[in-house]
Design a protein around this motif. Structure first.
Motif, PDB file in Angstrom:
ATOM      1  N   ILE A   1      -1.525  27.933  41.979  1.00 19.47           N
ATOM      2  CA  ILE A   1      -1.208  26.694  41.267  1.00 19.47           C
ATOM      3  C   ILE A   1      -2.062  25.577  41.873  1.00 19.47           C
ATOM      4  O   ILE A   1      -1.938  25.271  43.068  1.00 19.47           O
ATOM      5  CB  ILE A   1       0.287  26.352  41.407  1.00 19.47           C
ATOM      6  CG1 ILE A   1       1.136  27.483  40.814  1.00 19.47           C
ATOM      7  CG2 ILE A   1       0.609  25.035  40.730  1.00 19.47           C
ATOM      8  CD1 ILE A   1       2.629  27.280  40.986  1.00 19.47           C
ATOM      9  N   PRO A   2      -2.958  24.974  41.096  1.00 13.46           N
ATOM     10  CA  PRO A   2      -3.845  23.948  41.653  1.00 13.46           C
ATOM     11  C   PRO A   2      -3.094  22.683  42.074  1.00 13.46           C
ATOM     12  O   PRO A   2      -1.966  22.431  41.628  1.00 13.46           O
ATOM     13  CB  PRO A   2      -4.824  23.672  40.501  1.00 13.46           C
ATOM     14  CG  PRO A   2      -4.116  24.139  39.271  1.00 13.46           C
ATOM     15  CD  PRO A   2      -3.224  25.265  39.681  1.00 13.46           C
ATOM     16  N   ASP A   3      -3.767  21.871  42.904  1.00 15.54           N
ATOM     17  CA  ASP A   3      -3.145  20.642  43.404  1.00 15.54           C
ATOM     18  C   ASP A   3      -2.701  19.715  42.266  1.00 15.54           C
ATOM     19  O   ASP A   3      -1.635  19.084  42.339  1.00 15.54           O
ATOM     20  CB  ASP A   3      -4.129  19.898  44.308  1.00 15.54           C
ATOM     21  CG  ASP A   3      -4.455  20.685  45.562  1.00 15.54           C
ATOM     22  OD1 ASP A   3      -3.771  21.718  45.795  1.00 15.54           O
ATOM     23  OD2 ASP A   3      -5.380  20.286  46.300  1.00 15.54           O
ATOM     24  N   ALA A   4      -3.532  19.631  41.208  1.00 14.53           N
ATOM     25  CA  ALA A   4      -3.198  18.736  40.095  1.00 14.53           C
ATOM     26  C   ALA A   4      -1.875  19.147  39.441  1.00 14.53           C
ATOM     27  O   ALA A   4      -1.056  18.290  39.073  1.00 14.53           O
ATOM     28  CB  ALA A   4      -4.327  18.749  39.057  1.00 14.53           C
ATOM     29  N   ASP A   5      -1.670  20.463  39.310  1.00 16.47           N
ATOM     30  CA  ASP A   5      -0.414  20.928  38.694  1.00 16.47           C
ATOM     31  C   ASP A   5       0.776  20.682  39.616  1.00 16.47           C
ATOM     32  O   ASP A   5       1.893  20.442  39.145  1.00 16.47           O
ATOM     33  CB  ASP A   5      -0.512  22.416  38.358  1.00 16.47           C
ATOM     34  CG  ASP A   5      -1.355  22.673  37.109  1.00 16.47           C
ATOM     35  OD1 ASP A   5      -1.646  21.693  36.395  1.00 16.47           O
ATOM     36  OD2 ASP A   5      -1.726  23.830  36.869  1.00 16.47           O
TER      37      ASP A   5
ATOM     38  N   LEU B   1       3.817  21.227  31.812  1.00 15.51           N
ATOM     39  CA  LEU B   1       2.738  22.124  32.214  1.00 15.51           C
ATOM     40  C   LEU B   1       2.400  23.170  31.158  1.00 15.51           C
ATOM     41  O   LEU B   1       1.255  23.617  31.077  1.00 15.51           O
ATOM     42  CB  LEU B   1       3.092  22.838  33.525  1.00 15.51           C
ATOM     43  CG  LEU B   1       2.751  22.059  34.799  1.00 15.51           C
ATOM     44  CD1 LEU B   1       3.709  20.925  35.050  1.00 15.51           C
ATOM     45  CD2 LEU B   1       2.669  22.987  35.991  1.00 15.51           C
ATOM     46  N   ASN B   2       3.381  23.593  30.381  1.00 18.15           N
ATOM     47  CA  ASN B   2       3.123  24.666  29.415  1.00 18.15           C
ATOM     48  C   ASN B   2       3.042  24.129  27.983  1.00 18.15           C
ATOM     49  O   ASN B   2       3.388  24.822  27.034  1.00 18.15           O
ATOM     50  CB  ASN B   2       4.236  25.727  29.500  1.00 18.15           C
ATOM     51  CG  ASN B   2       4.241  26.435  30.834  1.00 18.15           C
ATOM     52  OD1 ASN B   2       3.198  26.561  31.493  1.00 18.15           O
ATOM     53  ND2 ASN B   2       5.392  26.923  31.250  1.00 18.15           N
ATOM     54  N   ARG B   3       2.617  22.881  27.853  1.00 21.76           N
ATOM     55  CA  ARG B   3       2.598  22.249  26.537  1.00 21.76           C
ATOM     56  C   ARG B   3       1.632  22.965  25.598  1.00 21.76           C
ATOM     57  O   ARG B   3       1.988  23.276  24.455  1.00 21.76           O
ATOM     58  CB  ARG B   3       2.188  20.780  26.676  1.00 21.76           C
ATOM     59  CG  ARG B   3       2.235  19.991  25.363  1.00 21.76           C
ATOM     60  CD  ARG B   3       1.806  18.559  25.581  1.00 21.76           C
ATOM     61  NE  ARG B   3       2.633  17.916  26.597  1.00 21.76           N
ATOM     62  CZ  ARG B   3       2.330  16.751  27.168  1.00 21.76           C
ATOM     63  NH1 ARG B   3       1.207  16.122  26.821  1.00 21.76           N
ATOM     64  NH2 ARG B   3       3.119  16.219  28.067  1.00 21.76           N
ATOM     65  N   ARG B   4       0.438  23.266  26.054  1.00 22.47           N
ATOM     66  CA  ARG B   4      -0.548  23.939  25.178  1.00 22.47           C
ATOM     67  C   ARG B   4      -0.574  25.441  25.436  1.00 22.47           C
ATOM     68  O   ARG B   4      -0.460  26.241  24.527  1.00 22.47           O
ATOM     69  CB  ARG B   4      -1.937  23.329  25.413  1.00 22.47           C
ATOM     70  CG  ARG B   4      -2.020  21.852  25.015  1.00 22.47           C
ATOM     71  CD  ARG B   4      -3.416  21.321  25.264  1.00 22.47           C
ATOM     72  NE  ARG B   4      -3.529  19.921  24.848  1.00 22.47           N
ATOM     73  CZ  ARG B   4      -4.617  19.186  25.028  1.00 22.47           C
ATOM     74  NH1 ARG B   4      -5.698  19.719  25.594  1.00 22.47           N
ATOM     75  NH2 ARG B   4      -4.640  17.921  24.622  1.00 22.47           N
ATOM     76  N   ASP B   5      -0.780  25.804  26.656  1.00 24.18           N
ATOM     77  CA  ASP B   5      -0.806  27.217  27.031  1.00 24.18           C
ATOM     78  C   ASP B   5       0.186  27.435  28.168  1.00 24.18           C
ATOM     79  O   ASP B   5       0.526  26.504  28.905  1.00 24.18           O
ATOM     80  CB  ASP B   5      -2.207  27.637  27.501  1.00 24.18           C
ATOM     81  CG  ASP B   5      -3.241  27.447  26.406  1.00 24.18           C
ATOM     82  OD1 ASP B   5      -3.001  27.945  25.289  1.00 24.18           O
ATOM     83  OD2 ASP B   5      -4.271  26.789  26.676  1.00 24.18           O
ATOM     84  N   ASP B   6       0.599  28.696  28.302  1.00 24.90           N
ATOM     85  CA  ASP B   6       1.479  29.027  29.423  1.00 24.90           C
ATOM     86  C   ASP B   6       0.666  29.033  30.711  1.00 24.90           C
ATOM     87  O   ASP B   6      -0.215  29.874  30.908  1.00 24.90           O
ATOM     88  CB  ASP B   6       2.114  30.398  29.195  1.00 24.90           C
ATOM     89  CG  ASP B   6       3.168  30.361  28.099  1.00 24.90           C
ATOM     90  OD1 ASP B   6       3.721  29.268  27.865  1.00 24.90           O
ATOM     91  OD2 ASP B   6       3.430  31.415  27.497  1.00 24.90           O
ATOM     92  N   VAL B   7       0.953  28.071  31.546  1.00 25.77           N
ATOM     93  CA  VAL B   7       0.227  27.924  32.816  1.00 25.77           C
ATOM     94  C   VAL B   7       1.059  28.475  33.975  1.00 25.77           C
ATOM     95  O   VAL B   7       0.526  29.075  34.903  1.00 25.77           O
ATOM     96  CB  VAL B   7      -0.103  26.434  33.065  1.00 25.77           C
ATOM     97  CG1 VAL B   7      -0.782  26.254  34.416  1.00 25.77           C
ATOM     98  CG2 VAL B   7      -0.988  25.892  31.944  1.00 25.77           C
ATOM     99  N   VAL B   8       2.369  28.241  33.900  1.00 27.66           N
ATOM    100  CA  VAL B   8       3.245  28.682  34.987  1.00 27.66           C
ATOM    101  C   VAL B   8       4.464  29.403  34.408  1.00 27.66           C
ATOM    102  O   VAL B   8       4.819  29.215  33.244  1.00 27.66           O
ATOM    103  CB  VAL B   8       3.710  27.492  35.858  1.00 27.66           C
ATOM    104  CG1 VAL B   8       2.549  26.854  36.585  1.00 27.66           C
ATOM    105  CG2 VAL B   8       4.472  26.474  35.004  1.00 27.66           C
TER     106      VAL B   8
END
Length: 399
Positions: free
Chosen positions: A82-86, A234-241
């Motif tokens: 998980i990147p710092d920005a997230d 975080l998952n608004r467009r794609d599933d990130v987490v």
């Protein structure tokens, strides 16, 4: 009551046969009750292991499996971070709740002439006291080059606060020993070395981002709201987490162990079915041997219903006797089997120490097995009893 007396007399006349039929019921009841109690005990153990983190949300990099896996599923292990920005976005979504990014890796440690690989956990200095308690020594300070060691790793290498270990190529002082946490939902440091984040990135210079993020929710009633906020951000467009919480983990474990309990009960039921076949055989032999007796009883006025009841009494007595003995054995045996199963599952640790392995549901399994054993015995005797009640007096006397 005279037909009940006849049933008891007949069972006494064939003690060996009655004993073997009863033994089958005893084994069947014991198998069902003990396996049910064991499955329930393992379920209780799992609940006890993670019940202490009911306020925790875990956020991990998204996997193709999503939330469909189970806790510890190896398919959920991915190299992504998980990147710092997230992490910053998660902090915004979490409101005022504590957000703890976690770094994990494996490193070689050496103590004297001994050594091996151990898990290395990196945490922000401020998060360590919030997440971990110490049984000895002091917490790490900002920029510290020291380390905390999990209690089982410390026992294995006879470490205490002030001891020296070699982590990679660096001599490191053990600042403290972490109190045991067991199989916690958020972090498991019992066999790990914990260092501050700056030190972790020194040992793992290529590591970017974090392995996962822990959110400690102050009010457990807000867990669903915090999860929705993180998901929408975080998952608004794609599933990130992937986002899960300890209640969901407990539900998954309950489903797994419920399925296992049903499987164990099915195995126990097979033994009881075998016992039922044995009783059926005993009752058919009994009816065949007493055909003339049945004919005489019918000729002097015994009703079909009374003949039916006489043989059902025999099956009922066998069932009750076998169920009572099997239930008594199950109460004692089930407890020791449960304790043994828990000891095997927690061998080498004190996880869930003092966890209850015998609760009212365990008693319910024993009562269920006893009722099931009695009903099965009655069902086994139904056909031979009906066959006996349908005999015509003259034909029965002729044999």
């Amino acid at each position: 009551m005279i037909f009940l007396t006849f049933a008891v007399r007949n069972l006494r006349r064939h003690k060996a046969r009655s004993f073997l039929a009863t033994l089958g019921i005893v084994i069947g009841v014991f198998a069902i009750a003990s396996l049910g109690v064991m499955g329930n005990s393992i379920n209780l153990l799992a609940a006890a292991l993670i019940a202490d983190v009911g306020d925790t949300i875990i956020i991990t990099p998204h996997t193709a499996l999503g939330g469909a896996g189970f806790v510890g599923d190896p398919r959920t292990v991915v190299a992504a971070t998980i990147p710092d920005a997230d992490v910053e976005r998660i902090e915004r979504a979490a409101g005022g709740n504590r957000v703890i990014p976690v770094l994990q890796g494996a490193g070689e440690i050496t103590v004297g002439s001994e050594g091996g690989y151990a898990q290395v956990i990196g945490l922000a200095t401020d998060d360590i006291p919030y997440l971990l308690d110490l049984e000895d020594g002091n917490h790490l300070r900002t920029g510290s080059r020291s380390a905390l060691v999990g209690t089982y790793l410390a026992r294995e290498y006879d470490l205490r606060a002030g001891s020296r270990i070699r982590l990679g190529d660096e001599q490191t002082i053990v600042s403290g020993i972490i109190a045991e946490r067991g199989f916690a939902f958020d972090i498991n440091p019992d066999y790990a070395v914990v260092i501050v984040e700056e030190r972790f990135r020194y040992f793992f210079p290529d590591r970017e981002g974090y392995d996962y993020v822990v959110i400690r929710v102050a009010d457990p009633a807000e867990i669903d709201g915090v999860k929705e906020d993180v998901d929408s951000l975080l998952n608004r467009r794609d599933d990130v987490v992937d986002i899960t919480d300890s209640r969901e983990a407990l539900r998954q474990m309950n489903e797994i162990y419920a399925a296992m309990t049903r499987f164990l009960l099915a195995i126990g039921a097979v033994s009881l079915v075998i016992a039922a076949v044995s009783i059926l055989n005993v009752m058919i032999i009994s009816v065949t041997e007493r055909t003339r007796e049945i004919g005489v009883m019918r000729s002097i006025g015994a009703l079909r219903r009374e003949i039916l009841l006489m043989f059902l009494y025999e099956a009922l007595i066998l069932g009750i006797a076998g169920s009572l003995i099997g239930g008594a054995f199950s109460f004692v045996g089930g407890y020791f089997i449960s304790v043994a199963a828990v000891q095997v599952l927690t061998a080498g640790t004190t996880f869930a120490e003092g966890a209850t392995v015998f609760d009212p549901l365990s008693i319910a399994y024993i009562l269920f097995a006893m009722v099931f054993g009695t009903v099965t015995s009655m069902a086994s005797g139904l056909y031979p009893a009906w066959q006996a009640s349908r005999m015509k007096p003259i034909e029965a006397i002729r044999g």
